[in-house]
Design a protein around this motif. Sequence first.
Motif, short mmCIF file in Angstrom:
data_model
loop_
_atom_site.label_atom_id
_atom_site.label_comp_id
_atom_site.label_asym_id
_atom_site.label_seq_id
_atom_site.Cartn_x
_atom_site.Cartn_y
_atom_site.Cartn_z
N ARG A 117 0.83 -1.21 0.00
CA ARG A 117 0.00 0.00 0.00
C ARG A 117 0.86 1.26 0.00
O ARG A 117 0.54 2.25 -0.67
CB ARG A 117 -0.93 0.00 1.21
CG ARG A 117 -2.05 -1.04 1.13
CD ARG A 117 -3.12 -0.77 2.17
NE ARG A 117 -2.60 -0.95 3.53
CZ ARG A 117 -2.69 -2.06 4.22
NH1 ARG A 117 -3.24 -3.15 3.67
NH2 ARG A 117 -2.22 -2.14 5.46
N ALA A 118 1.95 1.21 0.77
CA ALA A 118 2.84 2.37 0.82
C ALA A 118 3.50 2.62 -0.54
O ALA A 118 3.66 3.77 -0.96
CB ALA A 118 3.91 2.15 1.89
N MET A 119 3.85 1.55 -1.22
CA MET A 119 4.46 1.69 -2.54
C MET A 119 3.47 2.28 -3.54
O MET A 119 3.83 3.09 -4.40
CB MET A 119 4.95 0.33 -3.03
CG MET A 119 6.16 -0.21 -2.27
SD MET A 119 7.63 0.85 -2.44
CE MET A 119 7.93 0.71 -4.20
N GLU A 171 4.87 10.29 -6.60
CA GLU A 171 5.93 10.51 -7.56
C GLU A 171 5.38 10.93 -8.91
O GLU A 171 5.94 11.80 -9.59
CB GLU A 171 6.76 9.22 -7.71
CG GLU A 171 7.63 8.92 -6.50
CD GLU A 171 8.47 7.67 -6.70
OE1 GLU A 171 8.18 6.92 -7.66
OE2 GLU A 171 9.40 7.44 -5.89
N GLU A 172 4.24 10.34 -9.29
CA GLU A 172 3.61 10.72 -10.55
C GLU A 172 3.14 12.17 -10.51
O GLU A 172 3.36 12.94 -11.46
CB GLU A 172 2.43 9.79 -10.83
CG GLU A 172 1.74 10.06 -12.16
CD GLU A 172 0.59 9.10 -12.40
OE1 GLU A 172 -0.11 9.26 -13.43
OE2 GLU A 172 0.39 8.18 -11.57
N SER A 173 2.50 12.56 -9.40
CA SER A 173 2.04 13.94 -9.26
C SER A 173 3.22 14.91 -9.22
O SER A 173 3.17 16.00 -9.81
CB SER A 173 1.21 14.10 -7.98
OG SER A 173 0.06 13.28 -8.02
N LEU A 174 4.28 14.51 -8.51
CA LEU A 174 5.47 15.36 -8.44
C LEU A 174 6.09 15.56 -9.81
O LEU A 174 6.49 16.67 -10.17
CB LEU A 174 6.47 14.75 -7.46
CG LEU A 174 7.80 15.51 -7.29
CD1 LEU A 174 7.52 16.91 -6.75
CD2 LEU A 174 8.72 14.75 -6.34
N ASN A 175 6.15 14.50 -10.57
CA ASN A 175 6.72 14.59 -11.92
C ASN A 175 5.90 15.53 -12.80
O ASN A 175 6.44 16.33 -13.57
CB ASN A 175 6.80 13.21 -12.56
CG ASN A 175 7.86 12.33 -11.90
OD1 ASN A 175 8.83 12.84 -11.34
ND2 ASN A 175 7.68 11.03 -11.96
#
Length: 251
Positions: free
Chosen positions: A73-75, A82-86
Amino acid sequence: MSLSASAFTNVAPLVVPSQAFSSSSVHPVMTTARKTDLLLASTTADGETNGITDRIIKQLEKEEARMTRKRQRAMEKLNKYEESLNKLQTKKQEYLNGGSLASNPPGGNFSETAVRSAVKAFLWRVIAGSVTFITSLRFSGSITTALSIVGSDFFSKSFTMFVGERLMNKSQAGRKSGADGARRSLAKALIWRLFAICNTLTMAIFISKDLSVASKIAGSDAFFKTGLMFVYERVWAKIEWGKEYQVEYNL
């Protein structure tokens, strides 16, 4: 009959064979039983140890499975972040390169902070209270009565208007180009005046003990303050302080 000491010197000593006390000849049945008991005890101990070990292993496996699920779940969350940050980093770079960062949503949606609502409510109460004092003094002819009418509902009306502002803030109806429209301001003035008339009339009757005087005070307030509050709302619509725009990023 008498015995002399010499009579005992001639008695031959008793000789016992050493084989009579050998370990193989002492209680052979007890020795075998003892060995059996020891064997059974050892077997039982091994069984209990194995049972405890199995339980420990099962508990560890259960904990391992739980931690594996938590890690999964954490992954998943990490991948989303990470997707939003990218996307944000990509959009930032596009903006730095001269692209469009964001666009205002249709209607220019925004919300007002609680501090803005509180200041609006308090300042309006000062203005409206001054008007009520003048009308109360004119129709009652008593400063004491006028002050009592104004003071009786100063804080209660301030709080009530604050609550009304927060409730109205939840709706975007009548807002355009980053400000309240004229229709929205008029609707707010009318809604508030309906409540304020009832409140002022009740307090004026209670304090002045004269229905005629109370009706004149409430009636004059209804006519004059409705227009005044409309103007007050239009002024605040042009003030940017305390507005939080709801910007939609083109990600």
